[in-house]
Design a protein around this motif. Structure first.
Motif: not given
Length: 151
Positions: A129-145
């Motif tokens: 779960r913690i590892a996935t939270s970091w992936l989500m943080r990494a890809f959040r800017p791309f999803a927002d864009r």
């Protein structure tokens, strides 16, 4: 291989003290193991920065750069960790430097952090779960864009 470290007690972080009530009784260099990406805030990161700034790792040429904000150096150190031989203190220090760089917005640091957390011996559902939270943080800017382009 013996890891030698010296502590420079005269350096202090301007960001925050080490007394941040995140995980009472636990060192800031261990927080990377139990805190999800969205829960790292300025005071937590300040305490973590203060902890790593006081450490010198001898025979580790990338350490100073990783602590100074070089995400590539921090990621390289993390990727070179051999879990069979690494001293737990070194693992915690390297991962703490990587978290600080990841929180500064470096997506690659987030991906490396996620990968290393998943590979920690004994990693289970909590670490996933913690590892996935970091992936989500990494890809959040791309999803927002992507969403802004669609809207």
């Amino acid at each position: 291989m013996e890891i030698k470290m010296t502590v420079n007690a005269n350096r202090r972080s301007a960001m925050a003290s080490n007394k941040v009530p995140v995980a009472p009784g636990r060192s800031p260099v261990t927080w990377w193991r139990s805190i999800a990406a969205p829960n790292f805030h300025v005071m937590v990161l300040g305490a973590m920065q203060a902890a790593v700034e006081r450490v010198e790792m001898l025979d580790e040429p990338l350490w100073r750069e990783a602590v100074a904000g070089d995400a590539t150096a921090a990621a390289a150190m993390a990727l070179l960790i051999d879990f069979r031989t690494v001293w737990p203190g070194k693992l915690d220090l390297v991962m703490t430097a990587l978290v600080i760089n990841a929180c500064d917005g470096d997506a690659a640091a987030c991906v490396v952090l996620s990968n290393v957390i998943r590979r920690v011996p004994g990693a289970g559902k909590r670490e996933a779960r913690i590892a996935t939270s970091w992936l989500m943080r990494a890809f959040r800017p791309f999803a927002d864009r992507h969403e802004s382009l669609r809207g």
